[in-house]
Write a protein that holds these residues in place. Sequence first.
Motif, PDB file in Angstrom:
ATOM      1  N   VAL A 176     -13.435   2.134   0.998  1.00 11.81           N
ATOM      2  CA  VAL A 176     -13.877   1.800  -0.360  1.00 11.81           C
ATOM      3  C   VAL A 176     -12.888   2.366  -1.370  1.00 11.81           C
ATOM      4  CG1 VAL A 176     -15.626   2.251  -2.132  1.00 11.81           C
ATOM      5  CG2 VAL A 176     -16.328   1.560   0.165  1.00 11.81           C
ATOM      6  N   TYR A 177     -12.479   3.611  -1.165  1.00 10.37           N
ATOM      7  CA  TYR A 177     -11.512   4.246  -2.061  1.00 10.37           C
ATOM      8  C   TYR A 177     -10.180   3.493  -2.041  1.00 10.37           C
ATOM      9  CZ  TYR A 177      -7.785   7.448  -3.414  1.00 10.37           C
ATOM     10  OH  TYR A 177      -6.662   7.978  -3.983  1.00 10.37           O
ATOM     11  N   LEU A 178      -9.685   3.148  -0.856  1.00  5.68           N
ATOM     12  CA  LEU A 178      -8.402   2.443  -0.750  1.00  5.68           C
ATOM     13  C   LEU A 178      -8.468   1.082  -1.433  1.00  5.68           C
ATOM     14  CD1 LEU A 178      -7.450   3.287   2.956  1.00  5.68           C
ATOM     15  CD2 LEU A 178      -6.349   4.147   0.874  1.00  5.68           C
ATOM     16  N   GLY A 179      -9.603   0.382  -1.292  1.00  4.09           N
ATOM     17  CA  GLY A 179      -9.754  -0.918  -1.944  1.00  4.09           C
ATOM     18  C   GLY A 179      -9.760  -0.808  -3.452  1.00  4.09           C
ATOM     19  N   ALA A 180     -10.486   0.178  -3.974  1.00  5.42           N
ATOM     20  CA  ALA A 180     -10.531   0.375  -5.431  1.00  5.42           C
ATOM     21  C   ALA A 180      -9.158   0.776  -5.955  1.00  5.42           C
ATOM     22  CB  ALA A 180     -11.567   1.440  -5.774  1.00  5.42           C
ATOM     23  N   LYS A 181      -8.471   1.648  -5.234  1.00  9.77           N
ATOM     24  CA  LYS A 181      -7.145   2.092  -5.646  1.00  9.77           C
ATOM     25  C   LYS A 181      -6.167   0.922  -5.686  1.00  9.77           C
ATOM     26  CE  LYS A 181      -3.409   5.274  -4.368  1.00  9.77           C
ATOM     27  NZ  LYS A 181      -2.974   6.305  -3.379  1.00  9.77           N
ATOM     28  N   HIS A 182      -6.256   0.049  -4.680  1.00 13.81           N
ATOM     29  CA  HIS A 182      -5.359  -1.111  -4.655  1.00 13.81           C
ATOM     30  C   HIS A 182      -5.561  -1.995  -5.875  1.00 13.81           C
ATOM     31  CE1 HIS A 182      -3.215  -4.699  -3.408  1.00 13.81           C
ATOM     32  NE2 HIS A 182      -4.305  -5.373  -3.709  1.00 13.81           N
ATOM     33  N   MET A 183      -6.799  -2.226  -6.237  1.00 14.59           N
ATOM     34  CA  MET A 183      -7.061  -3.134  -7.355  1.00 14.59           C
ATOM     35  C   MET A 183      -6.579  -2.550  -8.680  1.00 14.59           C
ATOM     36  SD  MET A 183      -7.998  -5.850  -8.823  1.00 14.59           S
ATOM     37  CE  MET A 183      -8.765  -6.852  -7.557  1.00 14.59           C
ATOM     38  N   VAL A 184      -6.896  -1.311  -8.946  1.00 10.19           N
ATOM     39  CA  VAL A 184      -6.553  -0.747 -10.261  1.00 10.19           C
ATOM     40  C   VAL A 184      -5.057  -0.481 -10.399  1.00 10.19           C
ATOM     41  CG1 VAL A 184      -8.829   0.253 -10.611  1.00 10.19           C
ATOM     42  CG2 VAL A 184      -7.035   1.633  -9.531  1.00 10.19           C
ATOM     43  N   ILE A 192     -15.449  -4.115  -0.876  1.00 12.25           N
ATOM     44  CA  ILE A 192     -16.354  -3.534  -1.880  1.00 12.25           C
ATOM     45  C   ILE A 192     -15.560  -2.666  -2.843  1.00 12.25           C
ATOM     46  CG2 ILE A 192     -18.237  -1.891  -2.223  1.00 12.25           C
ATOM     47  CD1 ILE A 192     -19.437  -2.937   0.421  1.00 12.25           C
ATOM     48  N   GLY A 193     -14.615  -1.901  -2.296  1.00 17.05           N
ATOM     49  CA  GLY A 193     -13.772  -1.077  -3.147  1.00 17.05           C
ATOM     50  C   GLY A 193     -12.931  -1.907  -4.102  1.00 17.05           C
ATOM     51  N   VAL A 194     -12.406  -3.020  -3.596  1.00 20.74           N
ATOM     52  CA  VAL A 194     -11.635  -3.925  -4.455  1.00 20.74           C
ATOM     53  C   VAL A 194     -12.487  -4.420  -5.618  1.00 20.74           C
ATOM     54  CG1 VAL A 194     -10.565  -6.217  -4.552  1.00 20.74           C
ATOM     55  CG2 VAL A 194      -9.981  -4.650  -2.696  1.00 20.74           C
ATOM     56  N   GLU A 195     -13.722  -4.794  -5.327  1.00 25.15           N
ATOM     57  CA  GLU A 195     -14.600  -5.295  -6.394  1.00 25.15           C
ATOM     58  C   GLU A 195     -14.977  -4.190  -7.372  1.00 25.15           C
ATOM     59  OE1 GLU A 195     -14.735  -8.404  -6.640  1.00 25.15           O
ATOM     60  OE2 GLU A 195     -13.794  -8.618  -4.676  1.00 25.15           O
ATOM     61  N   ILE A 196     -15.161  -2.972  -6.873  1.00 21.78           N
ATOM     62  CA  ILE A 196     -15.431  -1.854  -7.776  1.00 21.78           C
ATOM     63  C   ILE A 196     -14.241  -1.621  -8.693  1.00 21.78           C
ATOM     64  CG2 ILE A 196     -15.768   0.659  -7.902  1.00 21.78           C
ATOM     65  CD1 ILE A 196     -17.407   0.440  -5.319  1.00 21.78           C
ATOM     66  N   GLY A 197     -13.044  -1.644  -8.107  1.00 19.15           N
ATOM     67  CA  GLY A 197     -11.837  -1.485  -8.913  1.00 19.15           C
ATOM     68  C   GLY A 197     -11.675  -2.592  -9.929  1.00 19.15           C
ATOM     69  N   GLN A 198     -12.045  -3.811  -9.517  1.00 15.03           N
ATOM     70  CA  GLN A 198     -11.947  -4.943 -10.433  1.00 15.03           C
ATOM     71  C   GLN A 198     -12.906  -4.784 -11.606  1.00 15.03           C
ATOM     72  OE1 GLN A 198     -11.213  -9.209  -9.234  1.00 15.03           O
ATOM     73  NE2 GLN A 198     -13.403  -9.348  -9.631  1.00 15.03           N
ATOM     74  N   ILE A 199     -14.116  -4.312 -11.333  1.00 17.18           N
ATOM     75  CA  ILE A 199     -15.099  -4.106 -12.396  1.00 17.18           C
ATOM     76  C   ILE A 199     -14.616  -3.019 -13.363  1.00 17.18           C
ATOM     77  CG2 ILE A 199     -17.423  -3.257 -12.885  1.00 17.18           C
ATOM     78  CD1 ILE A 199     -18.326  -4.627 -10.286  1.00 17.18           C
ATOM     79  N   VAL A 207       0.862  -1.172   0.000  1.00 17.68           N
ATOM     80  CA  VAL A 207       0.000   0.000   0.000  1.00 17.68           C
ATOM     81  C   VAL A 207       0.903   1.228   0.000  1.00 17.68           C
ATOM     82  CG1 VAL A 207      -1.779   1.241   1.298  1.00 17.68           C
ATOM     83  CG2 VAL A 207      -1.780  -1.264   1.261  1.00 17.68           C
ATOM     84  N   ALA A 208       0.545   2.253  -0.742  1.00 19.60           N
ATOM     85  CA  ALA A 208       1.355   3.461  -0.831  1.00 19.60           C
ATOM     86  C   ALA A 208       1.624   4.027   0.559  1.00 19.60           C
ATOM     87  CB  ALA A 208       0.640   4.496  -1.695  1.00 19.60           C
ATOM     88  N   GLN A 209       2.788   4.697   0.724  1.00 17.69           N
ATOM     89  CA  GLN A 209       3.197   5.184   2.036  1.00 17.69           C
ATOM     90  C   GLN A 209       2.146   6.096   2.654  1.00 17.69           C
ATOM     91  OE1 GLN A 209       5.871   2.929   2.995  1.00 17.69           O
ATOM     92  NE2 GLN A 209       5.958   4.750   4.255  1.00 17.69           N
ATOM     93  N   GLY A 210       1.577   7.018   1.862  1.00 18.39           N
ATOM     94  CA  GLY A 210       0.564   7.902   2.403  1.00 18.39           C
ATOM     95  C   GLY A 210      -0.662   7.140   2.882  1.00 18.39           C
ATOM     96  N   ASP A 211      -1.080   6.158   2.113  1.00 17.92           N
ATOM     97  CA  ASP A 211      -2.224   5.337   2.507  1.00 17.92           C
ATOM     98  C   ASP A 211      -1.898   4.498   3.739  1.00 17.92           C
ATOM     99  OD1 ASP A 211      -3.561   6.384   0.361  1.00 17.92           O
ATOM    100  OD2 ASP A 211      -3.127   4.685  -0.961  1.00 17.92           O
ATOM    101  N   LYS A 212      -0.659   4.008   3.804  1.00 14.56           N
ATOM    102  CA  LYS A 212      -0.230   3.203   4.962  1.00 14.56           C
ATOM    103  C   LYS A 212      -0.346   4.013   6.246  1.00 14.56           C
ATOM    104  CE  LYS A 212       3.905   1.053   6.936  1.00 14.56           C
ATOM    105  NZ  LYS A 212       5.335   0.717   6.715  1.00 14.56           N
TER     106      LYS A 212
END
Length: 247
Positions: A64-72, A191-198, A44-49
């Motif tokens: 949700v944002y962090l999960g989507a960011k991780h996936m994409v 949920i964010g991960v799945e949004i990013g995946q979609i 995970v990016a340092q700022g997010d960490k």
Amino acid sequence: MMLLSSREGSLLPIGAGNHVRKVLFLIGITLLTVMSTDALAHAVAQGDKGYIQEITGTNIIAFVYLGAKHMVTGYDHILFLLGVIFFLYKLRHVALYVSLFALGHSTTMLLGVYFNIGINSYIIDAIIGLSVVYKAMDNLGAFQRWFGFQPNTKLATLLFGLCHGFGLSSKIIEYDISPDGLVPNLFAFNIGVEIGQILALCVMLIVMGFWRRHRHFYRHAYTANVVMISFGFMLIGYQLTGYVVTQ
């Protein structure tokens, strides 16, 4: 180059042709990309960490944002997902395989963090690299051609999805997020991960749709999957080297 499709979702090379220059060029670009980043596949990016470690309580939108960011931004996830859909032409097949991957990924991510089940990040990321190698080889029909058998592609997608989920859960555990609001935050992250995946899947399907119309698609497809195999082995070697060095 002549290619035959041996079954739904795979490519069996009959004549490989000479695409060495193109393969080496793409591998070189991949190497430069990997070397130019400070993060591991599941880092995970340092700022997010820092944000994850500091906040307490339920923070649905943020996770949700962090999960989507991780996936994409997770190139290993994206590569495996690309391999999964590469030769899937019907939306119901795409939905089935992506759902299996999501089921595996979500299960181990949620349970791994909740029950504090951590796996060495180098080992699990090496296994994830192996998943990329497996899927690209499967796309090329290598198992049928070399070993005379075909792995169960649905089961393999689910099992490797479980591995991808452990990769993320191990990183989250290392960051020691607050137990206050842990469960809703984990579900929001998923949920964010799945949004990013979609989102990533939509982009890939659009690109693949145009690419498949090209008259040299199968020639390019062979090269692309060879590059994916090379990248997967590079990721395996990188992670195993990290594991040995840190012991």
